[in-house]
Each structure stands twice: as structure tokens, then as C-alpha cells.
Design an enzyme around this catalytic site. Sequence first.
Site, PDB file in Angstrom:
ATOM      1  CB  SER A 142      28.883  34.056  30.380  1.00  0.00           C
ATOM      2  OG  SER A 142      29.777  33.858  29.304  1.00  0.00           O
ATOM      3  CE1 TYR A 155      32.365  31.218  33.747  1.00  0.00           C
ATOM      4  CE2 TYR A 155      31.615  31.273  31.468  1.00  0.00           C
ATOM      5  CZ  TYR A 155      31.995  31.931  32.629  1.00  0.00           C
ATOM      6  OH  TYR A 155      31.975  33.314  32.649  1.00  0.00           O
TER       7      TYR A 155
HETATM    8  P1  NAD Z   1      37.518  38.187  37.747  1.00  0.00           P
HETATM    9  O1  NAD Z   1      38.210  36.890  37.984  1.00  0.00           O
HETATM   10  O2  NAD Z   1      38.324  39.428  37.652  1.00  0.00           O
HETATM   11  O3  NAD Z   1      36.394  38.442  38.841  1.00  0.00           O
HETATM   12  C1  NAD Z   1      35.764  37.442  39.578  1.00  0.00           C
HETATM   13  C2  NAD Z   1      35.766  37.867  41.022  1.00  0.00           C
HETATM   14  O4  NAD Z   1      35.005  36.934  41.795  1.00  0.00           O
HETATM   15  C3  NAD Z   1      37.181  37.874  41.621  1.00  0.00           C
HETATM   16  O5  NAD Z   1      37.370  39.073  42.328  1.00  0.00           O
HETATM   17  C4  NAD Z   1      37.193  36.684  42.553  1.00  0.00           C
HETATM   18  O6  NAD Z   1      38.055  36.826  43.654  1.00  0.00           O
HETATM   19  C5  NAD Z   1      35.725  36.633  42.980  1.00  0.00           C
HETATM   20  N1  NAD Z   1      35.343  35.320  43.464  1.00  0.00           N
HETATM   21  C6  NAD Z   1      35.613  34.111  42.892  1.00  0.00           C
HETATM   22  N2  NAD Z   1      35.105  33.136  43.645  1.00  0.00           N
HETATM   23  C7  NAD Z   1      34.491  33.723  44.701  1.00  0.00           C
HETATM   24  C8  NAD Z   1      33.793  33.240  45.826  1.00  0.00           C
HETATM   25  N3  NAD Z   1      33.607  31.920  46.021  1.00  0.00           N
HETATM   26  N4  NAD Z   1      33.303  34.124  46.707  1.00  0.00           N
HETATM   27  C9  NAD Z   1      33.487  35.446  46.545  1.00  0.00           C
HETATM   28  N5  NAD Z   1      34.141  35.975  45.506  1.00  0.00           N
HETATM   29  C10 NAD Z   1      34.647  35.111  44.598  1.00  0.00           C
HETATM   30  O7  NAD Z   1      36.678  37.974  36.406  1.00  0.00           O
HETATM   31  P2  NAD Z   1      35.543  38.842  35.712  1.00  0.00           P
HETATM   32  O8  NAD Z   1      35.692  38.599  34.281  1.00  0.00           O
HETATM   33  O9  NAD Z   1      35.528  40.241  36.226  1.00  0.00           O
HETATM   34  O10 NAD Z   1      34.243  38.061  36.182  1.00  0.00           O
HETATM   35  C11 NAD Z   1      33.125  38.689  36.776  1.00  0.00           C
HETATM   36  C12 NAD Z   1      31.875  37.952  36.325  1.00  0.00           C
HETATM   37  O11 NAD Z   1      31.696  38.147  34.926  1.00  0.00           O
HETATM   38  C13 NAD Z   1      31.949  36.428  36.523  1.00  0.00           C
HETATM   39  O12 NAD Z   1      30.708  35.953  36.977  1.00  0.00           O
HETATM   40  C14 NAD Z   1      32.233  35.922  35.126  1.00  0.00           C
HETATM   41  O13 NAD Z   1      31.793  34.582  34.944  1.00  0.00           O
HETATM   42  C15 NAD Z   1      31.459  36.915  34.299  1.00  0.00           C
HETATM   43  N6  NAD Z   1      31.856  37.003  32.897  1.00  0.00           N
HETATM   44  C16 NAD Z   1      33.113  37.381  32.552  1.00  0.00           C
HETATM   45  C17 NAD Z   1      33.450  37.456  31.206  1.00  0.00           C
HETATM   46  C18 NAD Z   1      34.842  37.874  30.743  1.00  0.00           C
HETATM   47  O14 NAD Z   1      35.115  37.767  29.537  1.00  0.00           O
HETATM   48  N7  NAD Z   1      35.703  38.376  31.587  1.00  0.00           N
HETATM   49  C19 NAD Z   1      32.514  37.136  30.231  1.00  0.00           C
HETATM   50  C20 NAD Z   1      31.235  36.749  30.627  1.00  0.00           C
HETATM   51  C21 NAD Z   1      30.914  36.697  31.965  1.00  0.00           C
END
Ligand code: NAD
Length: 258
Positions: A142, A155
Site C-alpha cells: 500500500s 497497517y
Molecule cells: P476488501 O476489504 O474489499 O478486500 C479484502 C479481502 O480480504 C476481503 O474479501 C476479505 O474478506 C479478505 N480477507 C480479510 N481477511 C482475510 C483472511 N484472514 N483470510 C482470507 N481472506 C481475508 O479491500 P481491498 O481494498 O480490495 O483490499 C485488497 C488489498 O488491497 C488489501 O491487502 C489491502 O490492504 C490492499 N490495499 C487497498 C487499498 C484501498 O484503498 N482499497 C489501498 C492499498 C492497499
Amino acid sequence: MKLCDKVALVTGGGTGIGRAIAVLFAQEGAQVVVAGRTEATGIATVNDIRRAGGTALFVRADVSHAADVERLVETTVNQFGRLDILVNNAGIGGTGTLLAETTEEEWDAVLDVNLKGHFLCCKYAIPHLRAAGNGVIINTSSVLGCLTLPGTSAYSASKAGILALTKVLALEVARDGIRVNCLVPGSVDTPMMWEGLTDEERRAVEPLVADAEPVGRIGRPEEIARAALFLACEDSSFMTGAPLIVDGGLLAKIATVR
Ligand code: NAD
């Protein structure tokens, strides 16, 4: 199609960025295993892929539990005969608390899913990626792994750890033909982005988040998925141990004010 005959495992594939990656990889010819803790969303992704003519399977797994991850990887290989691409996408948001007010349980929960989850999935996938030849691992950091804000200690530490893990592992498996790279998304419109906010709070916060992005808008999950496709396919064949920043210019700024 860029991923014909490939088998891809996408953790957290039921929602947000993971869902977009699973759908795009299937469109590009991959057989996709969608892994996650939540059955309803994971199955919904699989059904969408199948309706569009693709091949997908949901496996319930918590990436922070070694036994779950071992079973997940075994199920993938038993079902599809191989594993070519691991997308470590599953993650949870931060505690939102200052470090001094963060409990040990809150800290552990974030590090267990975000960082240990990456470790476990890599550990159990590597023998199969090695066997497949030209294996690929895509991790998910991230912008908060590079620059930080108060209240993001767990985080940010987990996401900075993923950047380091990516480099170390890339060196360890380079001669096995496995490439390991890392997505570095900025603000992306997913459930995690708006977690814990009421509709009213979201309406107030959304323009501020968009304005903080140099491009003036929040990213779409599909835009991160296209970067993941680049890392997954031969287009990035000379790239390993590297971050791929997809952030609308956020990391190019020295402050969050314009
Ligand atoms: P999201 O919450 O939609 O997706 C996260 C997914 O991970 C969910 O489907 C959740 O059920 C699953 N999950 C959580 N804990 C878990 C576990 N213990 N085992 C299996 N699955 C699990 O959010 P997102 O934004 O799509 O996040 C995806 C990735 O992108 C993450 O690693 C997040 O940190 C990263 N990210 C997101 C952003 C943003 O702005 N959305 C920015 C930078 C990085």
C-alpha cells in the site's frame, strides 16, 4: 489472452481488488481459485466468472492459519493439477488508533492477516510454483507501506513488511524461475476504503480522499487488476523484487494538501 492454461490463486477474491483480479484473470484464460474467509462473496465471484464462461472455484480459507493455507494450496493443485500464479491480496484495515492506545490483540490481528498471511501463502505455494516453471507471486502492499499517517502503525508496518518480504523472496527464488513483485495501490474504491463509516460520513470523506489524489479521483479496483495482470504475465518477464505503484500520483507528493 495473456493467461491461457495458467492456474491462479487469488486470496481475498470475494470483494474489492481481489474480486477484480479474479474476474480479469479468468477473462484472460486463467483457471482461478478464489480464496477467502467469507463464503457468500467468494461464491458470488466464482458464479460471475462461470456465467461469463470462465473456470473458477471457491475455497474457504483464513490466510492467517497455516492449516487453512496448506489445505487451500493442496485443493488448488488437486483440482487443477498445478499452480502458476499466487496473488496475495487478502488484507484487513488498520486499527485507526494511536500506537500507545493499540492493544496487543489489535496489533496481532492486523499483522497476522496482512503480513503472516503473505508468508504462509508464499511458503505453501512455492514448491508448486517451482514445479510449474515460470511461477509468479504478486503481493499487495500500500502507499501506507511507503509513507505513513498517525494512527496507522500496525497497517503501515504490515505493508512495509510486505515490501521487504517481496525483495527477500524474489532473491531466494529467482533461480527457480519464480518472479515475486508487489502492488502498491493508492486509494481504491473498495469495501475496505469505507469500512466503519456511515453513508453520511462517507459522503463527507469521499471528496477529501479524491482531492488528496493528484489525479483528483479515487482509483477503481479494475485499475489495480490491470497492473496485477501485467505482473502475472510475460509482459513483466524481466521484473522481480519490485514494487509497482498504482496510486494516482499520491506517492509523488510531499504532503496531502495541494
Ligand atoms: P476488501 O476489504 O474489499 O478486500 C479484502 C479481502 O480480504 C476481503 O474479501 C476479505 O474478506 C479478505 N480477507 C480479510 N481477511 C482475510 C483472511 N484472514 N483470510 C482470507 N481472506 C481475508 O479491500 P481491498 O481494498 O480490495 O483490499 C485488497 C488489498 O488491497 C488489501 O491487502 C489491502 O490492504 C490492499 N490495499 C487497498 C487499498 C484501498 O484503498 N482499497 C489501498 C492499498 C492497499
